[in-house]
Design an enzyme around this catalytic site. Structure first.
Site, short mmCIF file in Angstrom:
data_model
loop_
_atom_site.label_atom_id
_atom_site.label_comp_id
_atom_site.label_asym_id
_atom_site.label_seq_id
_atom_site.Cartn_x
_atom_site.Cartn_y
_atom_site.Cartn_z
N GLU A 39 0.98 -0.69 -0.36
CA GLU A 39 -0.58 -0.36 0.04
C GLU A 39 0.70 1.58 -0.13
OE1 GLU A 39 -3.83 0.16 0.65
OE2 GLU A 39 -3.32 2.04 0.36
N ASP A 40 2.22 1.38 0.75
CA ASP A 40 3.12 2.90 0.84
C ASP A 40 3.87 2.92 0.49
OD1 ASP A 40 0.36 3.83 2.39
OD2 ASP A 40 1.49 2.48 4.77
#
Ligand code: MN
Length: 719
Positions: free
Chosen positions: A77-78
C-alpha cells in the site's frame, strides 16, 4: 516499549516454538528498507508499527507466514514493493495475506450508516478475508494503531475510534477474541466519551486499595480450599473492562452498586471435572446469588467461549463473579479463533485449504442455538457459497448484486439514469471495461455524461434482468422517433413560454447554430437530453428577436406567392383570395367558432390566429398590413382541430386517469398529454385533443372542471 527486530527476535526465542526465524528476519529486512525514512505521528520510525503488529500476533501464537505478513502488511500500500516481489521472496501465502490486508484496508468504513449497513460491512470484511488470518492481522494492526492513537489529531482519533467501535471490536467479539475486543472498546470509549468513561475510572480508582485487598482475601480463601488440586490452579483477580461497566451504567441504566460483576475472580484448571469440583467448593465458601450461575461449558457461546460463571457474595456483602475454566478454554476466551493456531495448526504447519473449511464448519456446528449463529452463518456463507457480491460506491454505500454482475449491472442498480448515461467506470481508481466482473469489496465509480446512451451490446454484458430490462426500455422509449416527438414538444412549450413561434425555418437555423445537420437531429437531441433546451434558450431568443427586427425592416407589402393555388384546409375563407394555403397558428389553435384573423406569412400562405392571440396583440406596427380578414366557412368543414387544455389540480393518485376518462367519454381523441408537479405541490396536466369546434371544447372543459381536485382547466395555445 521500543519495537525493534531485536525485541521481536527475543520474543520469538522466548516462545520456544519452531518459528522460521530466517524467513521472519528477511521479511523484516524488506519492510525496513521499504519504510526507510518514514516516521509515524509519534515520531518513531515507521517500521516500529509492523514490528508491534507482529509482536501482538506472536502473543496469539500465529504461524510464521502470519508474522511475515504482519511485518510486510503496509509495504504494498505505502511503498514501491509489489505483490509479485513478495510472492517470489516469501511464497504465495504471505503475498496473499498482505494482499488481503491491503484490500480490506481500502474498504470505506462509513460510520454514519445505520446498523444494517454496518452489519453488511462487517460481513464484507470477513468475507473478503478468504483466509481468516487476514482478519486477525487486520485486528492486530488496528489494535496497535489504537494503542498509539494519542499521537493523531483529535478528529482522526474520533474517526478511528468510531470505526473500531462499529466494525473491528464486533468482529473481534465474533471471532471470540475478547482480549482484543475489550482493549479496543476501552480505548475507543475514552475517545468517544471522555467524561463518561472518566467517571467510571474515577469510581474504580476511588476504591482501588479496598478492592485489591478484597480480591486478595478472596483469592487466598479459594487457594486454601483447593490446595489438594495438582498442579495448583491459577487464580486471577480482576476488574471488568471500563467499557463493559460503561455499558451497564449508561446503556442499561444500572447504578454502580447494582453491577455485580465489577469484580471478577478467575480460576483456571487442567480438566473439565476440576471445573465442576472448584464450582462446588466456591459455592461452599461463598453464598451464591440465585439465577446467576451459567454453564457455558455445557452450552458454549456462539464464538466458542466456554467457562462456568457464578456470582457469589463475599464476607463484606460485596457480590463478585467467579469464572472457572480450563487452560484451553481460557486461551479460546482470550484469543478466540486465533487460539486455533496455538493448539491445532502448530507454528510452521499451515492449515490447508480443506482443513480451513472444516474448521469454519466446526465453528458453525458449535454455534447452533444462538441468535448470533445466523449472523455468523451468513458471514461465512458469503465465503463458502458466493451467491452475491457486495460492492461499494465511492461514498461507502453497499450495493448487493448477484455473483457474475458487471459494471453495467452496478450502474443500473445505482439508478436508471446512471446506467443510461454511463460512459466509463473505475474500479479501485482504475478504468475498467464494462464487462469487468465485480468482486466483493470493489469500490466502483461510474462516470456519466449527459450526452451518453446505452449501447445495444450492453444487453449481452449485463447479467441482471433488472439492468437488461432498463436497457431495453431505453431503446424502446428513447428511440429516435420518440426523441424527435419529445424534442418538438419541448421546443414548442419553451417557445410558447417565451411568446415565440417555432417556424421550421427558424428551427433549422437554430439547429445549424448548435452544429446539427438538420432539425430532426436537433429535436432528437433535445428529446433524449443531449441538448438542454433551457441552456440554449437565451441564444434562441436573441436570434429570434434579431430576425424579427430584420423582418420589420423588410417590405411589409409582400404578396402571397402565386404558386399557392389550393386551400389545404377548407374550414376558412380568406377574404379576397381563393385557394390559398391556410394553416392554423399553433400559438393559439383557433377553433371554429373563435374570432379569427389571418397573417400573410413569407412562403407559407396565411396563418390563422385567434383575434386575442398574444402574437396578434403584440404584432409590430410594421406588420399591420399583413393582417387580413378571415372567417370560418361553416358547414363545409369535416376537419378536426387541435386544442390544448391546461389543467391545474390538487395532486392525487388517479388524477390523470380521471382526466383521460373524461376526454374518452367526450369521444375526443387525445393527441398529446403531459403531466408534472408544480412547485406549490399542485399537479399540472396539459392535454392536446382533436375537436371540431369551440363548443365541443367548452363542453369538455366544463366536464373536466367537475373532476374532484381540479382547480382550473383552461384552453391554451400549443404545447
Ligand atoms: Mn498498519
Amino acid at each position: 516499549m521500543l519495537y525493534t527486530i531485536e525485541y521481536l527476535t527475543e520474543k520469538i526465542l522466548e516462545s520456544e516454538k519452531a518459528y522460521d526465524l530466517e524467513k521472519i528476519t528477511e521479511a523484516y529486512e524488506v519492510a525496513n528498507v521499504a519504510h526507510k525514512g518514514v516516521k509515524r505521528s509519534s515520531g518513531e520510525p515507521y517500521i516500529t508499527h509492523p514490528i508491534a503488529v507482529a509482536c501482538i500476533l506472536l502473543e496469539f501464537c500465529m504461524d510464521t507466514d502470519t508474522i511475515c505478513a504482519a511485518l510486510l502488511h503496509d509495504v504494498v500500500e505505502d511503498t514501491d514493493v509489489t505483490l509479485d516481489e513478495l510472492r517470489k521472496k516469501f511464497g504465495s501465502d504471505v503475498a496473499n495475506l498482505v494482499d488481503g490486508v491491503t484490500k480490506i484496508g481500502q474498504i470505506p468504513l462509513n460510520t454514519t450508516k445505520e446498523e444494517q449497513q454496518a452489519e453488511n460491512i462487517r460481513k464484507i470484511l470477513i468475507a473478503m478475508s478468504k483466509d481468516i488470518r487476514v482478519i486477525i492481522i487486520k485486528l492486530a494492526d488496528r489494535l496497535h494503531n489504537m494503542r498509539t492513537i494519542m499521537y493523531r489529531p483529535p478528529e482522526k482519533q474520533r474517526k478511528k475510534a468510531l470505526e473500531t467501535m462499529n466494525f473491528y471490536a464486533p468482529i473481534a467479539h465474533r471471532l471470540g477474541m475478547s482480549a482484543v475486543k475489550e482493549e479496543m472498546e476501552d480505548i475507543s470509549i475514552r475517545i468517544l466519551d471522555p467524561y463518561g468513561s472518566k467517571m467510571i475510572e474515577d469510581m474504580l480508582d476511588k476504591h482501588k486499595e479496598k478492592r485489591d485487598t478484597f480480591i486478595d482475601v478472596i483469592k487466598e480463601r479459594i487457594r486454601d480450599r483447593i490446595s489438594d488440586i495438582q498442579p495448583p490452579p491459577t487464580i486471577e483477580g480482576r476488574v471488568k473492562s471500563v467499557y463493559s461497566i460503561y455499558k451497564k451504567v449508561y446503556v442499561k441504566g444500572k447504578s454502580f452498586d447494582e453491577i455485580y460483576d465489577i469484580y471478577a475472580v478467575r480460576v483456571i484448571v487442567q480438566t473439565v471435572i476440576e471445573c465442576y469440583n472448584v464450582l462446588g467448593i466456591i459455592h461452599d465458601i461463598f453464598k451464591p446469588i440465585p439465577y446467576r450461575f451459567k454453564d457455558y461449558i455445557a452450552t458454549p457461546k456462539p464464538n466458542r467461549y466456554q467457562s462456568l460463571h457464578t456470582t457469589v457474595i463475599g464476607r463484606e456483602g460485596i457480590p463478585f463473579e467467579v469464572q472457572i475454566r480450563t487452560y484451553e478454554m481460557h486461551n479460546t476466551a482470550q484469543y478466540g479463533v486465533a487460539a486455533h493456531w496455538k493448539y491445532k495448526a502448530g507454528i510452521s504447519g499451515k492449515v490447508s485449504g480443506e482443513k480451513r473449511f472444516d474448521w469454519i464448519r466446526h465453528i458453525l456446528e458449535q454455534q447452533q442455538d444462538s441468535d448470533d449463529v445466523e449472523q455468523i452463518a451468513d458471514a461465512i456463507k458469503v465465503d463458502l457459497a458466493p451467491d452475491d457480491v457486495y460492492v461499494f460506491t465511492p461514498k461507502g454505500d453497499v450495493v448487493t448484486l448477484p455473483a457474475g454482475s458487471t459494471l453495467i449491472d452496478f450502474a443500473y442498480a445505482i439508478h436508471t439514469q446512471v446506467g443510461n448515461k454511463m460512459t466509463g467506470a473505475k474500479v479501485g481508481g482504475k478504468m475498467m471495461r464494462f464487462d469487468y466482473t465485480l468482486k466483493t469489496g470493489d469500490i466502483v465509480e461510474i462516470i456519466t455524461s449527459s450526452n451518453a446512451g446505452p449501447n445495444r451490446n450492453w444487453l449481452d454484458i449485463a447479467k441482471t434482468s433488472e439492468a437488461r430490462a432498463k436497457i431495453r426500455s431505453w431503446f424502446k422509449h428513447e428511440c429516435r422517433e420518440e426523441n424527435i416527438t419529445e424534442g418538438m414538444a419541448s421546443i414548442e412549450l419553451e417557445f410558447r413560454r417565451n411568446s415565440m413561434v417555432p417556424t421550421p425555418e427558424f428551427i433549422n437555423e437554430l439547429a445549424k447554430l448548435q452544429h446539427f445537420d438538420n432539425a430532426e437531429d436537433f429535436y432528437a437531441a433535445i428529446g433524449y437530453g443531449g441538448v438542454i433546451l433551457s441552456k440554449i434558450m437565451q441564444r434562441a431568443k436573441d436570434l429570434y428577436n434579431q430576425q424579427n427586427q430584420e423582418k420589420q425592416q423588410q417590405s411589409s407589402e409582400e404578396i402571397i406567392n402565386g404558386s399557392i393555388s389550393r386551400s389545404r384546409r377548407g374550414g376558412v375563407i380568406v377574404e379576397g383570395i381563393d385557394n390559398c394555403l391556410v394553416k392554423y397558428a399553433k400559438c393559439c389553435n383557433p377553433l371554429p367558432g373563435d374570432d379569427i384573423i389571418g397573417f400573410i406569412t413569407r412562403g407559407y400562405g396565411v396563418s390563422v390566429h385567434k383575434k386575442d392571440c398574444v402574437n396578434v396583440l403584440n404584432s409590430p406596427p410594421a406588420d399591420k398590413e399583413r393582417w387580413i380578414k378571415v372567417q370560418w366557412a361553416g358547414g363545409l368543414d369535416n376537419e378536426s382541430y387541435n386544442a390544448t387544455i391546461d389543467i391545474i389540480a390538487e395532486d392525487r393518485t388517479a388524477l390523470i386517469a380521471d382526466v383521460t376518462a373524461a376526454i374518452a367519454a367526450s369521444r375526443l381523441p387525445i393527441r398529446h398529454i403531459t403531466a408534472h408537479n408544480l412547485k406549490n405541490g399542485n399537479g399540472n396536466i396539459i392535454v392536446t385533443i382533436e375537436v371540431a369546434s369551440v363548443e365541443q371544447l367548452n363542453a369538455l372543459i366544463s366536464r373536466i372542471c367537475k373532476i374532484t381536485g381540479v382547480i382550473s382547466a383552461e384552453r391554451t395555445g400549443i404545447v
